[in-house]
Motif scaffolding. Structure first.
Motif, mmCIF file in Angstrom:
data_model
loop_
_atom_site.group_PDB
_atom_site.id
_atom_site.type_symbol
_atom_site.label_atom_id
_atom_site.label_comp_id
_atom_site.label_asym_id
_atom_site.label_seq_id
_atom_site.Cartn_x
_atom_site.Cartn_y
_atom_site.Cartn_z
ATOM 1 N N LYS A 103 0.814 -1.210 0.000
ATOM 2 C CA LYS A 103 0.000 0.000 0.000
ATOM 3 C C LYS A 103 0.850 1.263 0.000
ATOM 4 O O LYS A 103 0.314 2.371 -0.010
ATOM 5 C CB LYS A 103 -0.916 0.001 1.235
ATOM 6 N N ILE A 104 2.147 1.092 0.020
ATOM 7 C CA ILE A 104 3.066 2.235 0.090
ATOM 8 C C ILE A 104 3.724 2.396 -1.265
ATOM 9 O O ILE A 104 4.537 1.556 -1.667
ATOM 10 C CB ILE A 104 4.126 2.009 1.184
ATOM 11 N N PRO A 105 3.413 3.453 -2.013
ATOM 12 C CA PRO A 105 4.041 3.640 -3.327
ATOM 13 C C PRO A 105 5.473 4.133 -3.178
ATOM 14 O O PRO A 105 5.865 4.660 -2.143
ATOM 15 C CB PRO A 105 3.156 4.697 -3.980
ATOM 16 N N GLY A 106 6.237 3.915 -4.237
ATOM 17 C CA GLY A 106 7.612 4.417 -4.223
ATOM 18 C C GLY A 106 8.566 3.611 -5.067
ATOM 19 O O GLY A 106 9.560 4.135 -5.558
ATOM 20 N N SER A 107 8.290 2.320 -5.247
ATOM 21 C CA SER A 107 9.105 1.486 -6.128
ATOM 22 C C SER A 107 8.271 0.271 -6.508
ATOM 23 O O SER A 107 7.139 0.108 -6.057
ATOM 24 C CB SER A 107 10.412 1.066 -5.439
ATOM 25 N N ALA A 152 4.937 9.880 -6.099
ATOM 26 C CA ALA A 152 3.903 9.004 -5.540
ATOM 27 C C ALA A 152 4.055 8.869 -4.028
ATOM 28 O O ALA A 152 3.065 8.910 -3.283
ATOM 29 C CB ALA A 152 3.962 7.637 -6.204
ATOM 30 N N TYR A 153 5.299 8.713 -3.566
ATOM 31 C CA TYR A 153 5.487 8.589 -2.130
ATOM 32 C C TYR A 153 5.179 9.898 -1.414
ATOM 33 O O TYR A 153 4.604 9.904 -0.316
ATOM 34 C CB TYR A 153 6.920 8.130 -1.822
ATOM 35 N N SER A 154 5.533 11.030 -2.031
ATOM 36 C CA SER A 154 5.233 12.333 -1.430
ATOM 37 C C SER A 154 3.736 12.519 -1.269
ATOM 38 O O SER A 154 3.252 13.026 -0.240
ATOM 39 C CB SER A 154 5.832 13.456 -2.284
ATOM 40 N N ALA A 155 2.973 12.129 -2.305
ATOM 41 C CA ALA A 155 1.521 12.222 -2.206
ATOM 42 C C ALA A 155 0.991 11.331 -1.093
ATOM 43 O O ALA A 155 0.068 11.718 -0.353
ATOM 44 C CB ALA A 155 0.892 11.849 -3.545
#
Length: 943
Positions: A103-107, A152-155
C-alpha cells in the motif's frame, strides 16, 4: 555455544570491530535456530535479473508465466543443507523491487504475494525466510530509468520527500519495515545492508525488537550492538583460498555469517550466464566456516522464473549427496580449537590443512582434512585431549593412531575424499592442564571467553601466571581473541591486519622476583585457533609471557600494536598412547657408535637419540613412491648452535645448520633430498643435537609461493618534477609461514641509466616472523628530466633448494608541466586515519582512498606539500562519487573550506578546483568531512 543456547545470556562485550558495543545481545534464545544451522541460501532476484525489465508489471508477468514456485527455492536450499533463505529483491542494483502487494508507493511492488508464498513454503519444510533491506538510494537511475517514485510517495505522505536522498529513502524504507512486520508474522527477520541515519534516529531496530521479538537482525560488514548477526561479504585472497574465516574479524560467541557467491564469475544476480561453480572452493568454504562456528550464506543467482542456471543446480545436487554422510560433524557442533574446546585447526603436516568441529563438551571431535597431506598420515596438536578411538566418518572404518608430545597422528590413511576427509575422534576428555592458576591479568585464567586481556597498545608487554606452588610444566596453550583477520588486507576500503602475537619470550621463576634468562623465545604464527608455546621439561611456580610485538602493521591503525588474549592454559604433561608408533621415530632407527636413547617427555615417543658426535643414526626404511626430490624434515633438540650431517643412500653427507633453541623442545629443520623409488637409507651423524624423529614427503608444488610480506616505501605512483631526481626507497621482507628461506637477497633493479646507492640486503636464512630490511637511494640519469620508470624491488631466495622470489614496483612518472606538485591519495607518505585504499582501474595509479568522511578520524592528510613561493595556488582534487557529496579542505590547520561535488559511478574520475593559500616550502593539506560521507579521493595536485 549450541550447548548453552537454552540459557538466556546477555554478554557485555567490547572490542568488536568498527563499533564497540556497550550492551550487545551477543547470545539470546531467539538465535538458537540459526546457531543450530550450518548454512543459508542468499538469493538476489528482481526487476533487473537478466533479461532486465524496466516495467514492474511486465517483470511480474514473466515471473508468473515462467512458472515461479516458492517450493523450488525451498527444496534447493534443503539440498545445500541450508536452514534459511535470505531474499534480496529490495536491492539497489535490482530495481528496489518488492515481491509483495504494498500500500506504500515508491518502487516496484507485485500484485502476487511472492514473499507470502515463500514464507509459507519455508514454514512447511522448516526453512526460515529472512528479508533483505537496503539503505542505499544511489543506484536509482543506473539503468537509465527512474526506479524510485518520489512524487507518488510524497503524495502518500502528504509532504515533499525526495527518495533519491538518503534521508528520503530512509523514511520510505522505514515505512516498509513496518508494513512487512504487520503482514508477515512468520518471517524470521531482516538482513540489513548497512545502516541509514533516518532508521537510527527513529529507533527502527528497537521498534523491531518490541514488535517482533523473535526475529533476527543481521547487518552487513559492520558490528552493530543491537543486531544478532554480523555478516562478512565475499572475502578473498586467503591461503588456502577456501579458508574464509582467515578474513573474518568477529570473535565468538558473536553469531557470524560468511556471505559468498557460489558462481565463480559474474554478478551476485543472474546476468544471463551459466557461470561455473568451483566445487573445491565452495565445499572448502562450507567446511572451514563450520569449523569456525560461522554460517555459510551461499549466494545463487535465480533466473526470472526462479530456477537456477544448470551448473548451480548441479552443485546443489552434488551437495545433496555429499553432505549427509558427514552431517553429524557439521550439525549440532561448534568450531574446534576455540572457546568450545577441541584440537588445533589450521596447517598440519606435509601440506595438510583443515578444521576441527566438536560436539558439546568436546569429547567427540571431527577432524576435517580439507587439503590432504602429501603422505598417508595426519599429524596435529591434540590440545591435551586423550584419544581413545579414531574412525573414518564416511566409512566407519577404525584407524590406527599414535599420540605423544602433544600431537595426534592418524596413521595409514588410504581413502581420501577429494574435498573433505572426516575423522571421528573419540576422547576421554582434556587432561594435564593445571587448574587454580592466578594471573596479573585475571581475564586470562577465568575460563570466560567474553572477558579478555587487552594490551591497550602497549608493547612490549608481559603477564605473569602463578601456579600456586612449584610445579611441572611443558607448554602454554594460548587462545587469542579472533577479532582480526590473519593477514594484511583491504576490505571495502578499510585497512585490516592481524592483531596477534609475533615475537615472544617466556621466563620462569620460583619466587616471582628472580627470572634469569628466557627459557623459550620464538614467534607464533598469525593463525586462528589455539596456539602453543612448548617449554620442554620445566619446574617453576611463576611463568611470565612477554610479547615483544604483534603481526599488524601501521597501515591498519586499528590493529597496529593491539593485542587481545582470551585464555592461557599451562600444561604439565601430554597424553600418550600405547598403540602403534609414529613413523620414522629416531628411537626405532639403527644406532652405532655413541648414539644412544635419551628420555625426553616432550619428544614424540618420549625418546630422542643423542651422542651423534661420535655415532650414527640410520633410517633404512625410508620409502618413496618414485624417484625424485623429497622434503626431509628433521625434528631435533639443541641448546647450542650446531649442525647435523645427512647422508642419503651412501652419497656424500650434507651439513645442515641447526640453530640453538630450548634444549628439550623439538623444532624442525627441512631440506630437499634425492630419493629413489622403494627403500632408501638416511644416515645422520656428527651432531650435538638430539634427534626426535624424521619425516619424508614429496616437495610442495613448484607453483607454491612461500607466504611472505614484502613492504616497499614509497608506495603509490610517484610524480617526479623536472630535472634529475633522487628517490629514497626502503623495503622489508618478512617470512609469515612455511619452511625457512635460504640465501635471501633483497635489492632494487635500477632502470637503464639510473644509479643505486646502497648494498643489497642479504641473510643466510629467514625463519617464521623474521625480517630483512634495507634502504637505497635511486637517482635518475643526469642532465635530463625523469622518464616513466617501473623499478622492481625484488626479494630472491631459495626454499628447499628451489629458487623463488617476490617483487614490488616503485612506479615513477614525470609530473605534468602545468603542475608544481602532485601526489596520489594512496601514497604511503600520507596519513589516512581510518580511511582505506581500494582498487580503481580508471584512477591515476590504479587506486584511490575510500571511506572518507562520516567522522573526524576518516581523512587524508598530505604533509610536506612543497611549493617554491608563498601565494595562492589552484588545488586540483581528482575524485570519484555517486551522487552529491562534500569534502572539506583544510590548509595548514586553518579554517576548513567545503567543496560540493556530484557525479555518477564510483569508477568515473572527476576533477574539481579549489583556490588555496600556501606558504613557501612545506605545507599540509587535509581532505576530510567530519559529519558526512565524502567522495573517494584519487589524488591532489597544485597548478
Amino acid at each position: 555455544m549450541r550447548s548453552r543456547a537454552l540459557a538466556v545470556i546477555l554478554v557485555l562485550l567490547s572490542g568488536l570491530l568498527w563499533a564497540q558495543p556497550a550492551r550487545a545481545e551477543v547470545e539470546h534464545p531467539r538465535q538458537k535456530w540459526m546457531r543450530d544451522s550450518t548454512a543459508g541460501l542468499f538469493l538476489h532476484w528482481g526487476m533487473f535479473t537478466a533479461p532486465r525489465h524496466l516495467d514492474c508489471a511486465a517483470w511480474e508477468r514473466d515471473v508468473t508465466g515462467g512458472g515461479w514456485t516458492a517450493d523450488y527455492w525451498v527444496d534447493e536450499a534443503r539440498k545445500l543443507g541450508a536452514s534459511y533463505i535470505v531474499l534480496a529483491t529490495f536491492h539497489s542494483r535490482l530495481g528496489y523491487a518488492r515481491p509483495w502487494p504494498s500500500k506504500i508507493p515508491g518502487s516496484c511492488a507485485t500484485e502476487r504475494d511472492l514473499l507470502g508464498e515463500l514464507v509459507a513454503a519455508g514454514k512447511a519444510k522448516d526453512v526460515r525466510i529472512i528479508l533483505y533491506m537496503t539503505d542505499d538510494p544511489q543506484w536509482h537511475s543506473e539503468q537509465g530509468v527512474q526506479t524510485l517514485d518520489s512524487a507518488a510517495y510524497s503524495a502518500y505522505k502528504g509532504r515533499q520527500v525526495d527518495l533519491t536522498t538518503r534521508d528520503g529513502f530512509g523514511m520510505y524504507s522505514y515505512d516498509l519495515f513496518f508494513e512487512v512486520m504487520e503482514n508477515y508474522a512468520d518471517l524470521a527477520g531482516f538482513w540489513i545492508d548497512n545502516d541509514n541515519a533516518y532508521w537510527e534516529q527513529n529507533k527502527l531496530y528497537e521498534q523491531i525488537r518490541e514488535r517482533r521479538p523473535s526475529w533476527l537482525l543481521s547487518n552487513n560488514n559492520e558490528d552493530t550492538p543491537i543486531m544478532d548477526t554480523v555478516s562478512n561479504e565475499q572475502k578473498t585472497g586467503m591461503t588456502p583460498s577456501y579458508d574464509y574465516p582467515q578474513a573474518a574479524w568477529t570473535p565468538m560467541p558473536r553469531l557470524v555469517e560468511a556471505d559468498y557467491k557460489l558462481p565463480t564469475t559474474g554478478q551476485w544476480w543472474y546476468d544471463g550466464g551459466n557461470h561455473p561453480v568451483d566445487t573445491r572452493l565452495s565445499t572448502g568454504r562450507y567446511i572451514t566456516n563450520a569449523g569456525s562456528s560461522m554460517k555459510s550464506l551461499m549466494a545463487e543467482t535465480p533466473m526470472v522464473n526462479g530456477r537456477f542456471p544448470p551448473q548451480q543446480e548441479a552443485f546443489n545436487d552434488f551437495m545433496a549427496g555429499w553432505v549427509p554422510p558427514i552431517r553429524s560433524s557439521l550439525y549440532g557442533t561448534e568450531g574446534g580449537g576455540y572457546m568450545y574446546g577441541g584440537m588445533q585447526p589450521g596447517f598440519w603436516n606435509d601440506g595438510a590443512h583443515g578444521v576441527v568441529t566438536v560436539e558439546p563438551g568436546a569429547r567427540t571431535q571431527y577432524v576435517h582434512v580439507v587439503t590432504r597431506p602429501r603422505t598417508d598420515h595426519v599429524r596435529l596438536r591434540d590440545n591435551g585431549y586423550w584419544v581413545t578411538r579414531v574412525s573414518d566418518l564416511r566409512t566407519g572404518r577404525s584407524l590406527r593412531f599414535h599420540q605423544s608430545a602433544g600431537h595426534l597422528t592418524i596413521l595409514g590413511v588410504t581413502d581420501w575424499d577429494p574435498y573433505d576427509t572426516v575423522f571421528k575422534v573419540e576422547t576421554a576428555g582434556q587432561r594435564f592442564y593445571h587448574d587454580k592458576i592466578r594471573a596479573t591479568a585475571p581475564e586470562l585464567v577465568d575460563g570466560n571467553f567474553s572477558t579478555y586481556w587487552d594490551n591497550k597498545g602497549q608493547l612490549p608487554i608481559s603477564t605473569t601466571l602463578d601456579l600456586g606452588h612449584r610445579r611441572a610444566l611443558t607448554s602454554l596453550a594460548v587462545n587469542q581473541r579472533e577479532w582480526s583477520p590473519t593477514y594484511a588486507r583491504e576490505s571495502f576500503g578499510r585497512p585490516e591486519d592481524s592483531a596477534r602475537v609475533k615475537d615472544y619470550r617466556v621466563y620462569l621463576s620460583s619466587d616471582g622476583k628472580i627470572w634469569g634468562k628466557p627459557v623459550r623465545t620464538g614467534a607464533l604464527p598469525s593463525a586462528r585457533g589455539v596456539q602453543f608455546i612448548d617449554l620442554g621439561e620445566q619446574r617453576a611456580r611463576y611463568v611470565k609471557l612477554e610479547v615483544l610485538n604483534t603481526w599488524g602493521g601501521p597501515q591498519a591503525p586499528r590493529y597496529h600494536r593491539q593485542l587481545q588474549i582470551d585464555e592461557i592454559k599451562v600444561a604439565y604433561a601430554h597424553p600418550f598412547s600405547v598403540g602403534p608408533a609414529a613413523p620414522l621415530e629416531a628411537e626405532h632407527a639403527d644406532r652405532a657408535g655413541g648414539a644412544r636413547p635419551d628420555l625426553c617427555r616432550t619428544c614424540s615417543g618420549h625418546l630422542r637419540i643423542t651422542g651423534l658426535r661420535h655415532g650414527t643414526l640410520t633410517f633404512d626404511d625410508v620409502t618413496a613412491p618414485e624417484d625424485g626430490t623429497y622434503r626431509l624434515q628433521l625434528d631435533h633438540t639443541s641448546g647450542t648452535d650446531t649442525s647435523v650431517k645427512v647422508a642419503v643412500n651412501g652419497a656424500a653427507p650434507i651439513e645442515v645448520p641447526v640453530k640453538a633453541d630450548a634444549r628439550d623442545v623439538p623444532v624442525a629443520t627441512a631440506l630437499a633430498v634425492p630419493l629413489r623409488k622403494g627403500a632408501n637409507t638416511i644416515v645422520l651423524s656428527a651432531s650435538a643435537a638430539g634427534i626426535d624423529r624424521i619425516a619424508v614427503a614429496p616437495l610442495p608444488p613448484a607453483s607454491q609461493v612461500p607466504t611472505t610480506t614484502l613492504t616497499v616505501e614509497p608506495g603509490g605512483l610517484q610524480w617526479a618534477g623536472p630535472g634529475q631526481q633522487a628517490i629514497k626507497v626502503s623495503a622489508t621482507l618478512r617470512l609469515d609461514a612455511d619452511d625457512q628461506l635460504d640465501q635471501v637477497r633483497l635489492a632494487p633493479a635500477a632502470p637503464q641509466g639510473w644509479t643505486v646507492q646502497g648494498d643489497p640486503a642479504t641473510a643466510a636464512t629467514l625463519r617464521l616472523g623474521q625480517t630483512l630490511s634495507a634502504t637505497w637511494t635511486l637517482t635518475s640519469p643526469p642532465g635530463q628530466d625523469v622518464t616513466p620508470a617501473d623499478i622492481p624491488i625484488t626479494a630472491a631466495f631459495q626454499v628447499l633448494g628451489r629458487p623463488a622470489q617476490t617483487s614490488k614496483q616503485v612506479r615513477v612518472r614525470p609530473r605534468p608541466a602545468d603542475r608544481v606538485w602532485m601526489r596520489e591519495a594512496e601514497d604511503s607518505v600520507n596519513q589516512l586515519g581510518s580511511a582505506g585504499i581500494t582498487g580503481c582501474g580508471p584512477c591515476s595509479g590504479g587506486q584511490k582512498v575510500r571511506n572518507l568522511g562520516g567522522g573526524p578520524d576518516a581523512y587524508v592528510l598530505f604533509e610536506n606539500v612543497s611549493v617554491p613561493s608563498a601565494g595562492t595556488y589552484t588545488l586540483f582534487a581528482d575524485y570519484t562519487v555517486n551522487g552529491p557529496r562534500s569534502f572539506f579542505v583544510t590548509v595548514n590547520g586553518g579554517t576548513p573550506v567545503e567543496v560540493r561535488v556530484d557525479g555518477v559511478g564510483n569508477n568515473t574520475p572527476y576533477t574539481t578546483r579549489v583556490p588555496v593559500t600556501l606558504g613557501a616550502g612545506q605545507n599540509t593539506i587535509k581532505i576530510h568531512n567530519d559529519t558526512g560521507s565524502a567522495p573517494d579521493l584519487d589524488r591532489l595536485s597544485l597548478g
